[in-house]
Structures are given as structure tokens and as C-alpha cells.
Design a protein around this motif. Structure first.
Motif, PDB file in Angstrom:
ATOM      1  N   ALA A 194      79.822 -38.120 -11.798  1.00  0.00           N
ATOM      2  CA  ALA A 194      81.382 -37.857 -12.135  1.00  0.00           C
ATOM      3  C   ALA A 194      81.165 -38.262 -13.723  1.00  0.00           C
ATOM      4  CB  ALA A 194      82.303 -38.826 -11.703  1.00  0.00           C
ATOM      5  N   ASP A 195      81.929 -37.403 -14.583  1.00  0.00           N
ATOM      6  CA  ASP A 195      81.938 -37.612 -15.912  1.00  0.00           C
ATOM      7  C   ASP A 195      83.029 -38.765 -16.236  1.00  0.00           C
ATOM      8  OD1 ASP A 195      82.323 -36.944 -18.752  1.00  0.00           O
ATOM      9  OD2 ASP A 195      84.659 -36.438 -18.245  1.00  0.00           O
ATOM     10  N   LEU A 196      82.731 -39.877 -17.399  1.00  0.00           N
ATOM     11  CA  LEU A 196      83.625 -40.846 -17.651  1.00  0.00           C
ATOM     12  C   LEU A 196      85.000 -40.652 -18.330  1.00  0.00           C
ATOM     13  CD1 LEU A 196      84.013 -43.915 -17.678  1.00  0.00           C
ATOM     14  CD2 LEU A 196      82.168 -44.039 -19.463  1.00  0.00           C
ATOM     15  N   ASP A 197      84.785 -40.205 -19.468  1.00  0.00           N
ATOM     16  CA  ASP A 197      85.964 -40.229 -20.487  1.00  0.00           C
ATOM     17  C   ASP A 197      87.016 -39.030 -20.101  1.00  0.00           C
ATOM     18  OD1 ASP A 197      85.091 -42.435 -21.819  1.00  0.00           O
ATOM     19  OD2 ASP A 197      83.832 -41.020 -23.081  1.00  0.00           O
ATOM     20  N   ASN A 198      88.339 -39.475 -19.720  1.00  0.00           N
ATOM     21  CA  ASN A 198      89.276 -38.609 -19.265  1.00  0.00           C
ATOM     22  C   ASN A 198      88.968 -37.730 -18.019  1.00  0.00           C
ATOM     23  OD1 ASN A 198      91.671 -38.011 -20.032  1.00  0.00           O
ATOM     24  ND2 ASN A 198      91.174 -37.296 -21.884  1.00  0.00           N
ATOM     25  N   THR A 199      87.799 -38.199 -17.259  1.00  0.00           N
ATOM     26  CA  THR A 199      87.771 -38.083 -15.839  1.00  0.00           C
ATOM     27  C   THR A 199      87.900 -39.056 -14.765  1.00  0.00           C
ATOM     28  OG1 THR A 199      86.227 -36.230 -16.201  1.00  0.00           O
ATOM     29  CG2 THR A 199      86.168 -37.052 -14.098  1.00  0.00           C
ATOM     30  N   LEU A 200      87.531 -40.300 -15.328  1.00  0.00           N
ATOM     31  CA  LEU A 200      87.683 -41.705 -14.350  1.00  0.00           C
ATOM     32  C   LEU A 200      88.462 -42.507 -15.341  1.00  0.00           C
ATOM     33  CD1 LEU A 200      83.937 -42.558 -13.305  1.00  0.00           C
ATOM     34  CD2 LEU A 200      85.947 -41.624 -12.154  1.00  0.00           C
ATOM     35  N   GLY A 246      84.160 -33.073 -13.619  1.00  0.00           N
ATOM     36  CA  GLY A 246      84.349 -33.538 -14.961  1.00  0.00           C
ATOM     37  C   GLY A 246      85.765 -32.839 -15.598  1.00  0.00           C
ATOM     38  N   ASP A 247      86.122 -33.118 -16.661  1.00  0.00           N
ATOM     39  CA  ASP A 247      87.354 -32.428 -17.258  1.00  0.00           C
ATOM     40  C   ASP A 247      87.306 -31.305 -18.289  1.00  0.00           C
ATOM     41  OD1 ASP A 247      86.625 -34.694 -18.921  1.00  0.00           O
ATOM     42  OD2 ASP A 247      88.277 -34.170 -20.099  1.00  0.00           O
ATOM     43  N   GLN A 248      86.052 -31.264 -18.348  1.00  0.00           N
ATOM     44  CA  GLN A 248      85.801 -30.104 -19.480  1.00  0.00           C
ATOM     45  C   GLN A 248      84.745 -29.061 -19.198  1.00  0.00           C
ATOM     46  OE1 GLN A 248      84.923 -31.063 -23.893  1.00  0.00           O
ATOM     47  NE2 GLN A 248      85.103 -33.410 -23.145  1.00  0.00           N
ATOM     48  N   LEU A 249      85.566 -27.567 -19.460  1.00  0.00           N
ATOM     49  CA  LEU A 249      84.680 -26.411 -19.258  1.00  0.00           C
ATOM     50  C   LEU A 249      83.446 -26.556 -20.025  1.00  0.00           C
ATOM     51  CD1 LEU A 249      87.851 -23.876 -19.282  1.00  0.00           C
ATOM     52  CD2 LEU A 249      86.259 -24.656 -17.256  1.00  0.00           C
ATOM     53  N   THR A 268      81.438 -28.579 -21.205  1.00  0.00           N
ATOM     54  CA  THR A 268      80.520 -29.461 -21.104  1.00  0.00           C
ATOM     55  C   THR A 268      80.038 -29.605 -19.601  1.00  0.00           C
ATOM     56  OG1 THR A 268      81.914 -31.229 -21.178  1.00  0.00           O
ATOM     57  CG2 THR A 268      80.755 -30.931 -23.416  1.00  0.00           C
ATOM     58  N   ASP A 269      80.972 -30.307 -19.023  1.00  0.00           N
ATOM     59  CA  ASP A 269      80.681 -30.420 -17.585  1.00  0.00           C
ATOM     60  C   ASP A 269      80.524 -29.085 -16.880  1.00  0.00           C
ATOM     61  OD1 ASP A 269      81.439 -33.508 -18.040  1.00  0.00           O
ATOM     62  OD2 ASP A 269      83.517 -32.651 -18.297  1.00  0.00           O
ATOM     63  N   VAL A 270      81.534 -28.316 -16.795  1.00  0.00           N
ATOM     64  CA  VAL A 270      81.145 -27.060 -16.020  1.00  0.00           C
ATOM     65  C   VAL A 270      80.075 -26.228 -16.408  1.00  0.00           C
ATOM     66  CG1 VAL A 270      82.416 -24.565 -15.180  1.00  0.00           C
ATOM     67  CG2 VAL A 270      83.634 -27.208 -15.521  1.00  0.00           C
TER      68      VAL A 270
HETATM   69 MG   LIG Z   1      85.386 -35.949 -20.008  1.00  0.00          MG
END
Ligand SMILES: [Mg+2]
Length: 174
Positions: free
Chosen positions: A32-38, A116-119, A121-123
Motif C-alpha cells: 500500500a501507498d501511504l499518503d492519501n491512500t492510508l 494507491g491513489d495516483q495513476l 506513480t502507483d499505477v
Molecule cells: Mg499517494
């Protein structure tokens, strides 16, 4: 639209996903991503629902691991308080640091899901590394300044996917 932006599935947030979904997907490690995901980037310590999520995953024999682009001084105290393994300065969307981390921690690629919440970076990283990825919506309004430009690009791509019905809700895969 390039498929490198397309997630495997989508959820409003990680907390609303039924643990049975990860079981069904044979996931052993949730990355899991941290910022704005958890949590908000301002939250120094994990919130109650993050502890709860970790406990529920553990019960299902799934490990929660944090993978963040943020610095050690942000990620380490948070991860230590939660009692989970972590990778800071992951350099998403680049996959090298993550793949090295998976290797050295004996985490099998086929059994992980990135969340994650970002296309951008995470995706993109997950797709480059051929890992399953769940895209979420940001949990709080505010972002760290470094994320603002990414959001400007993320927003129209996300709306496009939504219009074209390409964002598959996790429930549809149950
Ligand atoms: Mg994030």
C-alpha cells in the motif's frame, strides 16, 4: 489512452474493500501507498482504521507492506508504529527499487497487489513491473505540493477511464 495508466481494479478507498477479495485473488502481500491512500500526509501516526485494516489482513494471512515515495523520516516512524515492513523513496513510477525490495524480502510478484491513489506513480509503476494494482480515490482533499502537478494529469485520464467504463470496481471481480 495508454494502457500503462489502466489499473487492474478500482476502489473508493482501501478500507471499503472486502478482505475476501484479496483472498480470492490469491494475494499474500498488500503493497500500500501511504499518503492519501492510508492516511493524510499530515498524519504522523496511523489512524485507528489503518490498524484495523492491518489486523484484518493479518487474520487472513495477508501481510500489509508500505511502499511510499516519501522520505525515510516520514515513512519509518509511521510504519514502525503500525508494525509493518516498508520501503521509502520507492521512486514510483520507476520499478527498480520496488523489484529489488520484493526480491530481498522474498515477496513473490504473483502474490502481491499494489494499492494507491495516483495513476502517474502507483499505477504506472505497477504496470511497468507487471503487478496487479488497485487504484483508489484520495482520502483527504489536501496533497503534498509535490503531488499537485501529478493530479492535473491524473484527473482527466481518470475521468476518461470512467466515461469509457474502464475502471472496474473490485466488487465486479468478486
Ligand atoms: Mg499517494
Amino acid at each position: 489512452m495508454a494502457s500503462k495508466f489502466l489499473p487492474y481494479c478500482h476502489a473508493r478507498d482501501i478500507f471499503s474493500v472486502d478482505i475476501a477479495f484479496f483472498k480470492k485473488e490469491n494475494i499474500k502481500t498488500v503493497l500500500a501507498d501511504l499518503d492519501n491512500t492510508l492516511d493524510s500526509y499530515r498524519a504522523k501516526m496511523p489512524s485507528k482504521r489503518v490498524f484495523e485494516l492491518k489486523r484484518k489482513l493479518e487474520e487472513a494471512n495477508i501481510e500489509l507492506v508500505l511502499i511510499s515515495n516519501n522520505k525515510e523520516k516520514r515513512v519509518k516512524p509511521y510504519a514502525s508504529a503500525l508494525g509493518v515492513r516498508y520501503l521509502f523513496s520507492t521512486h514510483k513510477p520507476f520499478k527498480k527499487r520496488l523489484l529489488n525490495f520484493l526480491n530481498s524480502n522474498d515477496i513473490v510478484k504473483e502474490s502481491v497487489m499494489i494499492i494507491g491513489d495516483q495513476l502517474l506513480t502507483d499505477v504506472v509503476m505497477a504496470n511497468r513491473a507487471h503487478l496487479k494494482v488497485m487504484l483508489t480515490e484520495k482520502i483527504v482533499k489536501e496533497d503534498q505540493w509535490t503531488t499537485h502537478i501529478n493530479r492535473l494529469i491524473d484527473r482527466p485520464i481518470r475521468s476518461y477511464f470512467r466515461r469509457k467504463k474502464k475502471l472496474i470496481d473490485w466488487k465486479e471481480k468478486m
